[in-house]
Scaffold this motif. Structure first.
Motif, PDB file in Angstrom:
ATOM      1  N   LYS A   1       0.819  -1.214   0.000  1.00  7.00           N
ATOM      2  CA  LYS A   1       0.000   0.000   0.000  1.00  7.00           C
ATOM      3  C   LYS A   1       0.854   1.266   0.000  1.00  7.00           C
ATOM      4  N   GLU A   2       2.133   1.156   0.361  1.00 10.21           N
ATOM      5  CA  GLU A   2       3.017   2.311   0.383  1.00 10.21           C
ATOM      6  C   GLU A   2       3.557   2.652  -1.005  1.00 10.21           C
ATOM      7  N   PHE A   3       3.273   1.791  -1.996  1.00  9.21           N
ATOM      8  CA  PHE A   3       3.809   1.984  -3.344  1.00  9.21           C
ATOM      9  C   PHE A   3       2.822   2.704  -4.265  1.00  9.21           C
ATOM     10  N   VAL A   4       1.742   3.240  -3.723  1.00  8.11           N
ATOM     11  CA  VAL A   4       0.690   3.762  -4.585  1.00  8.11           C
ATOM     12  C   VAL A   4       1.177   4.888  -5.487  1.00  8.11           C
ATOM     13  N   TRP A   5       2.043   5.760  -4.970  1.00  7.75           N
ATOM     14  CA  TRP A   5       2.524   6.862  -5.809  1.00  7.75           C
ATOM     15  C   TRP A   5       3.345   6.340  -6.981  1.00  7.75           C
ATOM     16  N   MET A   6       4.049   5.228  -6.772  1.00  7.92           N
ATOM     17  CA  MET A   6       4.813   4.624  -7.866  1.00  7.92           C
ATOM     18  C   MET A   6       3.874   4.006  -8.890  1.00  7.92           C
ATOM     19  N   ALA A   7       2.770   3.423  -8.412  1.00  7.46           N
ATOM     20  CA  ALA A   7       1.791   2.835  -9.316  1.00  7.46           C
ATOM     21  C   ALA A   7       1.138   3.909 -10.186  1.00  7.46           C
ATOM     22  N   ILE A   8       0.855   5.068  -9.593  1.00 11.48           N
ATOM     23  CA  ILE A   8       0.271   6.166 -10.368  1.00 11.48           C
ATOM     24  C   ILE A   8       1.237   6.621 -11.454  1.00 11.48           C
ATOM     25  N   PHE A   9       2.509   6.751 -11.086  1.00 10.04           N
ATOM     26  CA  PHE A   9       3.510   7.156 -12.075  1.00 10.04           C
ATOM     27  C   PHE A   9       3.646   6.089 -13.157  1.00 10.04           C
ATOM     28  N   GLY A  10       3.624   4.821 -12.756  1.00 12.29           N
ATOM     29  CA  GLY A  10       3.699   3.738 -13.736  1.00 12.29           C
ATOM     30  C   GLY A  10       2.532   3.761 -14.699  1.00 12.29           C
ATOM     31  N   PHE A  11       1.339   4.046 -14.188  1.00 20.74           N
ATOM     32  CA  PHE A  11       0.157   4.175 -15.037  1.00 20.74           C
ATOM     33  C   PHE A  11       0.335   5.309 -16.044  1.00 20.74           C
ATOM     34  N   LEU A  12       0.798   6.454 -15.565  1.00 22.92           N
ATOM     35  CA  LEU A  12       0.957   7.614 -16.437  1.00 22.92           C
ATOM     36  C   LEU A  12       2.023   7.385 -17.508  1.00 22.92           C
ATOM     37  N   THR A  13       3.115   6.698 -17.156  1.00 26.92           N
ATOM     38  CA  THR A  13       4.155   6.433 -18.159  1.00 26.92           C
ATOM     39  C   THR A  13       3.638   5.494 -19.245  1.00 26.92           C
ATOM     40  N   THR A  14       2.827   4.503 -18.865  1.00 29.89           N
ATOM     41  CA  THR A  14       2.258   3.595 -19.860  1.00 29.89           C
ATOM     42  C   THR A  14       1.304   4.329 -20.782  1.00 29.89           C
ATOM     43  N   LEU A  15       0.447   5.165 -20.205  1.00 31.37           N
ATOM     44  CA  LEU A  15      -0.500   5.947 -21.009  1.00 31.37           C
ATOM     45  C   LEU A  15       0.238   6.891 -21.952  1.00 31.37           C
ATOM     46  N   ALA A  16       1.268   7.566 -21.441  1.00 32.10           N
ATOM     47  CA  ALA A  16       2.029   8.505 -22.282  1.00 32.10           C
ATOM     48  C   ALA A  16       2.748   7.770 -23.404  1.00 32.10           C
ATOM     49  N   THR A  17       3.308   6.594 -23.095  1.00 30.18           N
ATOM     50  CA  THR A  17       3.975   5.803 -24.132  1.00 30.18           C
ATOM     51  C   THR A  17       2.996   5.405 -25.227  1.00 30.18           C
ATOM     52  N   LEU A  18       1.814   4.966 -24.821  1.00 29.94           N
ATOM     53  CA  LEU A  18       0.778   4.588 -25.786  1.00 29.94           C
ATOM     54  C   LEU A  18       0.427   5.753 -26.695  1.00 29.94           C
ATOM     55  N   VAL A  19       0.199   6.923 -26.104  1.00 29.72           N
ATOM     56  CA  VAL A  19      -0.185   8.099 -26.883  1.00 29.72           C
ATOM     57  C   VAL A  19       0.935   8.506 -27.838  1.00 29.72           C
ATOM     58  N   ILE A  20       2.174   8.484 -27.363  1.00 29.71           N
ATOM     59  CA  ILE A  20       3.306   8.902 -28.202  1.00 29.71           C
ATOM     60  C   ILE A  20       3.521   7.934 -29.357  1.00 29.71           C
ATOM     61  N   ILE A  21       3.573   6.642 -29.067  1.00 26.58           N
ATOM     62  CA  ILE A  21       3.851   5.662 -30.123  1.00 26.58           C
ATOM     63  C   ILE A  21       2.727   5.605 -31.142  1.00 26.58           C
ATOM     64  N   CYS A  22       1.482   5.596 -30.675  1.00 25.11           N
ATOM     65  CA  CYS A  22       0.356   5.581 -31.613  1.00 25.11           C
ATOM     66  C   CYS A  22       0.294   6.892 -32.396  1.00 25.11           C
ATOM     67  N   GLY A  23       0.548   8.011 -31.718  1.00 18.74           N
ATOM     68  CA  GLY A  23       0.538   9.299 -32.404  1.00 18.74           C
ATOM     69  C   GLY A  23       1.614   9.401 -33.461  1.00 18.74           C
ATOM     70  N   LEU A  24       2.824   8.945 -33.139  1.00 19.20           N
ATOM     71  CA  LEU A  24       3.911   8.970 -34.112  1.00 19.20           C
ATOM     72  C   LEU A  24       3.619   8.049 -35.290  1.00 19.20           C
ATOM     73  N   SER A  25       3.043   6.892 -35.009  1.00 18.21           N
ATOM     74  CA  SER A  25       2.713   5.949 -36.082  1.00 18.21           C
ATOM     75  C   SER A  25       1.706   6.568 -37.050  1.00 18.21           C
ATOM     76  N   ILE A  26       0.688   7.219 -36.513  1.00 16.02           N
ATOM     77  CA  ILE A  26      -0.314   7.877 -37.365  1.00 16.02           C
ATOM     78  C   ILE A  26       0.319   9.027 -38.145  1.00 16.02           C
ATOM     79  N   TYR A  27       1.195   9.777 -37.493  1.00 14.10           N
ATOM     80  CA  TYR A  27       1.882  10.901 -38.146  1.00 14.10           C
ATOM     81  C   TYR A  27       2.712  10.436 -39.340  1.00 14.10           C
ATOM     82  N   LEU A  28       3.259   9.228 -39.256  1.00 13.54           N
ATOM     83  CA  LEU A  28       4.142   8.723 -40.309  1.00 13.54           C
ATOM     84  C   LEU A  28       3.397   8.075 -41.471  1.00 13.54           C
ATOM     85  N   ILE A  29       2.087   7.939 -41.387  1.00 13.62           N
ATOM     86  CA  ILE A  29       1.320   7.234 -42.433  1.00 13.62           C
ATOM     87  C   ILE A  29       1.610   7.753 -43.845  1.00 13.62           C
TER      88      ILE A  29
END
Length: 421
Positions: free
Chosen positions: A161-189
């Motif tokens: 339960k003491e790791f919650v702040w790390m879990a939030i950061f982990g969630f945000l990094t995954t979401l940001a990675t998804l947005v960046i990679i998908c966005g770049l892929s669409i940009y390169l079409i």
């Protein structure tokens, strides 16, 4: 829920909560963090192996992972007088001492193997990052640095339960990675050739199903996440939202990557984007993936430590508060050091960790929750939907175990032969 009631067995979910426990939102972030990770980048490659009709398998395995985790947590409340807190305790309740030792072995191998693989991922992604920047730094340095950074929070923080702040950061990094990679892929079409895609490759459906099934591995820490909740009876909500979010992430990456790159999709989607004028964003995405791993690995290893420490009597009750704290820090540092050395110096670490994952993760993720639930609660009073889900879960577990192990062992043999030549 699998059982539509607050009571499972004779013990009320509400009686087991912690006044200062984790909220539903905190548990949600933990579920997403330990499940979604670097594997998300390989999903387009997996889809390219079996074609568009493998996408329903990605959805199916996500649904089954929710179902099997619900079964697992219900097993914790099978006894009327106590709550079972871990995989081994559930195994013992269902199948006696033999069940405990067998499941404990599988469970600990999965936790430690996952931790080792995540440390290795830091080395692989870090080396690629430096290469994209035009430099050269040996993978081993990133592995050693990653091990050090993982050990710090693991040694400082004591409970999940003491790791919650790390879990939030982990969630945000995954979401940001998804947005960046998908966005770049669409940009390169506009600059890419028309992708070649396939509706279905029947001979590849089974092995790809095994890959998708392992993509949802994370239930090895679910008993600890549920046990740390302020209101454990809300676990089904936190779990469903968490794995539902992971499924949405997976679908977005798999569909976008395969639609844009088709059969040319690479094992890491990073590599489809490198060298196309968007390297700065690509490098940032690599940094985010490393950040996610640094958040997820301590969560997984903390689950192992919190189970192993009482067995080794590393507790204030046995040693006193100060001595227990010192030995706990040394023990956890030793765990990370050992895994880091394996990741840094063991020959063929990726292939060996994949074998461990295929053999034991498939059993823990799907098979153990089902057979333990059947043994503890019996076969009566189950509706047809539950029986269908149980049957499909067992089939997926067998496919994952057999095809996953076969392919992992085959990869190891190929690597050994390549090194000999």
């Amino acid at each position: 829920m699998v059982a539509n009631k607050d009571k499972v067995g004779s013990m009320d979910y509400a009686e087991s909560g912690h006044a200062n426990g984790s909220s539903v939102l905190a548990t949600y972030f933990n579920v997403v963090c330990v499940t979604a990770g670097v594997g998300i980048l390989s999903l387009p490659k997996s889809v390219s192996r079996a074609g568009w009709w493998s996408i329903p398998l990605l959805i199916l395995t996500g649904v089954l992972s929710i179902f099997s985790s619900l079964l697992l947590i219900e097993c914790k409340y099978a006894r009327s007088d106590e709550r079972l807190d871990s995989f081994p305790e559930i195994g013992e309740a269902a199948f006696g001492k033999v069940g405990r030792y067998v499941i404990q072995t599988f469970h600990y191998l999965v936790l430690l193997g996952s931790g080792c693989l995540l440390i290795l991922v830091i080395g692989l992604v870090g080396k690629g990052l430096v290469s994209d920047l035009g430099g050269e730094w040996d993978q081993i340095y990133f592995v050693l640095l990653g091990g050090l950074l993982i050990a710090i929070p693991l040694c400082i923080l004591k409970k999940i339960k003491e790791f919650v702040w790390m879990a939030i950061f982990g969630f945000l990094t995954t979401l940001a990675t998804l947005v960046i990679i998908c966005g770049l892929s669409i940009y390169l079409i506009p600059s890419l050739p028309t992708p070649v895609t396939t509706p279905i490759k029947y001979d590849q459906l089974a092995p790809v199903c095994a890959v998708f099934a392992l993509a949802y591995a994370g239930n090895m820490v679910h008993p600890h996440l549920e046990g740390a909740m302020k209101e454990p009876k809300k676990w089904p909500l936190a779990l469903s939202l968490g794995l539902g979010t992971v499924l949405v992430f997976y679908l977005a990456m798999a569909v976008t990557g395969y639609a844009i790159f088709g059969e040319s999709s690479k094992a890491f989607l990073f590599d489809n984007i490198s060298g196309k004028g968007v390297d700065a964003f690509n490098c940032f995405a690599r940094v985010l993936i490393i950040g996610h791993v640094l958040m997820a690995a301590p969560l997984i290893l903390c689950s192992f430590a919190t189970e192993a420490e009482p067995l080794l009597k590393i507790t204030p009750q046995h040693l006193g508060e100060t001595k227990a704290t010192i030995i706990r820090v040394v023990f956890r540092a030793a765990i990370v050091f050992s895994l880091t050395m394996i990741a840094a110096f063991l020959p063929f670490p990726v292939e060996l960790m994949s074998i461990i994952g295929s053999l034991f993760m498939a059993i823990n993720l799907y098979f153990v929750p089902v057979i333990c639930h059947l043994k503890l609660f019996g076969i009566r009073k189950r509706n047809i939907i539950q029986w269908v889900l149980i049957a499909v879960t067992i089939v997926v577990a067998l496919i994952t175990f057999s095809y996953g192990s076969y392919e992992s062992i085959g990869d190891l043999v190929k690597e050994i032969k390549a090194k000999q030549n």
